[in-house]
Write a protein that holds these residues in place. Structure first.
Motif, mmCIF file in Angstrom:
data_model
loop_
_atom_site.group_PDB
_atom_site.id
_atom_site.type_symbol
_atom_site.label_atom_id
_atom_site.label_comp_id
_atom_site.label_asym_id
_atom_site.label_seq_id
_atom_site.Cartn_x
_atom_site.Cartn_y
_atom_site.Cartn_z
ATOM 1 N N HIS A 41 0.850 -1.189 0.000
ATOM 2 C CA HIS A 41 0.000 0.000 0.000
ATOM 3 C C HIS A 41 0.881 1.232 0.000
ATOM 4 O O HIS A 41 2.066 1.180 0.346
ATOM 5 C CB HIS A 41 -0.931 -0.011 1.210
ATOM 6 C CG HIS A 41 -0.207 -0.238 2.506
ATOM 7 N ND1 HIS A 41 0.362 0.769 3.234
ATOM 8 C CD2 HIS A 41 0.096 -1.388 3.171
ATOM 9 C CE1 HIS A 41 0.954 0.264 4.297
ATOM 10 N NE2 HIS A 41 0.811 -1.039 4.280
ATOM 11 N N CYS A 42 0.287 2.358 -0.414
ATOM 12 C CA CYS A 42 1.037 3.605 -0.478
ATOM 13 C C CYS A 42 1.361 4.061 0.944
ATOM 14 O O CYS A 42 0.476 4.155 1.784
ATOM 15 C CB CYS A 42 0.212 4.672 -1.197
ATOM 16 S SG CYS A 42 0.903 6.329 -1.053
ATOM 17 N N PRO A 43 2.650 4.337 1.252
ATOM 18 C CA PRO A 43 2.998 4.759 2.606
ATOM 19 C C PRO A 43 2.373 6.112 2.962
ATOM 20 O O PRO A 43 2.210 6.438 4.142
ATOM 21 C CB PRO A 43 4.529 4.838 2.588
ATOM 22 C CG PRO A 43 4.930 4.814 1.166
ATOM 23 C CD PRO A 43 3.811 4.227 0.367
ATOM 24 N N GLN A 44 2.014 6.894 1.941
ATOM 25 C CA GLN A 44 1.472 8.226 2.192
ATOM 26 C C GLN A 44 -0.027 8.196 2.495
ATOM 27 O O GLN A 44 -0.476 8.682 3.530
ATOM 28 C CB GLN A 44 1.734 9.109 0.951
ATOM 29 C CG GLN A 44 1.809 10.588 1.241
ATOM 30 C CD GLN A 44 3.002 10.934 2.111
ATOM 31 O OE1 GLN A 44 4.081 10.360 1.929
ATOM 32 N NE2 GLN A 44 2.820 11.824 3.058
ATOM 33 N N CYS A 45 -0.823 7.602 1.583
ATOM 34 C CA CYS A 45 -2.283 7.667 1.742
ATOM 35 C C CYS A 45 -2.874 6.307 2.121
ATOM 36 O O CYS A 45 -4.089 6.187 2.303
ATOM 37 C CB CYS A 45 -2.945 8.167 0.456
ATOM 38 S SG CYS A 45 -2.758 7.021 -0.934
ATOM 39 N N ASP A 46 -2.000 5.261 2.215
ATOM 40 C CA ASP A 46 -2.440 3.951 2.693
ATOM 41 C C ASP A 46 -3.336 3.188 1.708
ATOM 42 O O ASP A 46 -3.846 2.133 2.048
ATOM 43 C CB ASP A 46 -3.157 4.076 4.045
ATOM 44 C CG ASP A 46 -2.554 3.099 5.049
ATOM 45 O OD1 ASP A 46 -1.356 2.787 4.903
ATOM 46 O OD2 ASP A 46 -3.277 2.650 5.948
ATOM 47 N N ARG A 66 4.552 8.526 -9.355
ATOM 48 C CA ARG A 66 3.642 9.059 -8.335
ATOM 49 C C ARG A 66 2.525 8.069 -8.044
ATOM 50 O O ARG A 66 2.124 7.288 -8.889
ATOM 51 C CB ARG A 66 3.027 10.378 -8.808
ATOM 52 C CG ARG A 66 4.035 11.509 -8.806
ATOM 53 C CD ARG A 66 3.415 12.806 -9.246
ATOM 54 N NE ARG A 66 4.415 13.855 -9.325
ATOM 55 C CZ ARG A 66 4.852 14.552 -8.280
ATOM 56 N NH1 ARG A 66 4.370 14.315 -7.081
ATOM 57 N NH2 ARG A 66 5.763 15.486 -8.447
ATOM 58 N N CYS A 67 2.015 8.133 -6.784
ATOM 59 C CA CYS A 67 0.897 7.278 -6.380
ATOM 60 C C CYS A 67 -0.355 7.685 -7.169
ATOM 61 O O CYS A 67 -0.621 8.872 -7.347
ATOM 62 C CB CYS A 67 0.653 7.431 -4.883
ATOM 63 S SG CYS A 67 -0.925 6.772 -4.320
ATOM 64 N N ARG A 68 -1.145 6.676 -7.628
ATOM 65 C CA ARG A 68 -2.307 6.980 -8.463
ATOM 66 C C ARG A 68 -3.363 7.787 -7.697
ATOM 67 O O ARG A 68 -3.996 8.681 -8.257
ATOM 68 C CB ARG A 68 -2.949 5.673 -8.966
ATOM 69 C CG ARG A 68 -4.070 5.903 -9.971
ATOM 70 C CD ARG A 68 -4.723 4.602 -10.383
ATOM 71 N NE ARG A 68 -3.886 3.799 -11.270
ATOM 72 C CZ ARG A 68 -3.809 3.981 -12.599
ATOM 73 N NH1 ARG A 68 -4.506 4.930 -13.174
ATOM 74 N NH2 ARG A 68 -3.042 3.206 -13.325
ATOM 75 N N SER A 69 -3.522 7.507 -6.386
ATOM 76 C CA SER A 69 -4.607 8.201 -5.686
ATOM 77 C C SER A 69 -4.176 9.507 -5.020
ATOM 78 O O SER A 69 -4.897 10.492 -5.081
ATOM 79 C CB SER A 69 -5.287 7.274 -4.681
ATOM 80 O OG SER A 69 -4.343 6.646 -3.878
ATOM 81 N N CYS A 70 -2.988 9.546 -4.382
ATOM 82 C CA CYS A 70 -2.638 10.786 -3.667
ATOM 83 C C CYS A 70 -1.509 11.557 -4.353
ATOM 84 O O CYS A 70 -1.146 12.646 -3.915
ATOM 85 C CB CYS A 70 -2.246 10.479 -2.217
ATOM 86 S SG CYS A 70 -0.635 9.725 -2.051
ATOM 87 N N HIS A 71 -0.939 10.987 -5.428
ATOM 88 C CA HIS A 71 0.120 11.645 -6.206
ATOM 89 C C HIS A 71 1.405 11.897 -5.414
ATOM 90 O O HIS A 71 2.227 12.723 -5.811
ATOM 91 C CB HIS A 71 -0.382 12.963 -6.834
ATOM 92 C CG HIS A 71 -1.570 12.751 -7.722
ATOM 93 N ND1 HIS A 71 -1.483 12.149 -8.957
ATOM 94 C CD2 HIS A 71 -2.891 13.008 -7.527
ATOM 95 C CE1 HIS A 71 -2.690 12.073 -9.485
ATOM 96 N NE2 HIS A 71 -3.563 12.573 -8.638
HETATM 97 ZN ZN LIG Z 1 -0.840 7.433 -2.126
#
Ligand SMILES: [Zn+2]
Length: 261
Positions: A41-46, A66-71
């Motif tokens: 999972h993305c460490p930023q937005c989970d 970049r992460c698809r959901s939180c960039h």
């Molecule tokens: Zn993210």
């Protein structure tokens, strides 16, 4: 030749996928987390990472890092580890060709890459990487020896592992601060694999490790990136020495020992 090319391409693709798993190991093992669960999972937005965004190297490029959901930025280290893993697998395939010991050397290289990055980050060489590596390498080498019908390399692997372990244990005993016990265990693994190629590869690999470490160490001090007092992890140098010994050891020994090899 054509066979080697096919094996190299397959190894490269497998290496990319293995590299993706190595990223998980590098990230989670020092935190004492499971490498199987939960899913990435993305460490930023989970947000859990989709399968379509989990393709080694390709996804990172398509998502432009970049992460698809939180960039949030995905560190460039992830695709670099995948690329390094692929490159090491291809190099092993080119060096060994379609041989029974190729899988063992791919596992060995993957483990060296993992240990090096963790050691650079945390100054540890985790048993949770070293022991599973040995558990996988043991049966792979026994199988390779059986399929080749040659047992001598297996005996030399055992002798090489023991010799390298004892050699670095002595260094650790004399200078426990300079050489951790993780380095000693890693030397054992390296000794096994270099011993498999031939006993003279074992001292060569260890010599190369100390040589590369001193050259880089002096370089870091001259360029003032590190001072004399800063600790520099030794694991990555042992890994480099081992990789060079596997890939070019034959040529180096031939140069050094001439016709006796
Ligand atoms: Zn993210």
């Amino acid at each position: 030749m054509a066979v080697t090319a096919v094996v190299a391409v397959i190894s490269g693709i497998v290496g990319l996928c293995v590299g993706s798993f190595l990223n998980v190991v590098i990230h989670r093992v020092p935190l004492r987390q499971s490498v199987v669960r939960p899913r990435s999972h993305c460490p930023q937005c989970d947000t859990q990472i989709d399968d379509r965004d989990n393709i080694p190297l390709v996804s990172w490029i398509l998502l432009r890092g970049r992460c698809r959901s939180c960039h949030a930025r995905i560190p460039v280290r992830y695709p670099l580890v995948e690329l390094a893993s692929a490159a090491l697998f291809v190099a092993a395939a080119v060096r060994l060709g379609a041989s029974w010991d190729l899988p063992a050397f791919c596992v060995f290289f993957a483990s060296l890459l993992t240990v090096s990055v963790i050691d650079l980050d945390h100054f540890i060489i985790p048993n949770r990487v070293i022991y599973p590596t040995l558990v996988v390498l043991g049966p792979l080498l026994v199988l390779a020896a059986a399929l080749d019908g040659r047992w001598r390399p297996l005996i030399d692997a055992g002798l090489g592992g023991a010799a390298a372990f004892v050699a670095l244990f002595l260094v650790h005993f004399i200078s426990p601060r300079g050489m951790g016990f993780g380095d000693v265990r890693l030397a054992g693994v390296i000794g096994v694999m270099l011993g498999w190629l031939g006993l003279r590869y074992v001292p060569l690999g260890l010599f190369l490790a100390f040589l590369i470490a001193s050259v880089v160490g002096v370089g870091l001090i001259i360029t003032r990136i590190r001072s004399r007092k800063d600790a520099v992890p030794f694991g990555p140098f042992m890994a480099c020495g081992a990789v060079v010994a596997v890939l070019w050891g034959h040529a180096i020994l031939h140069l050094y020992l001439g016709s006796r090899v």
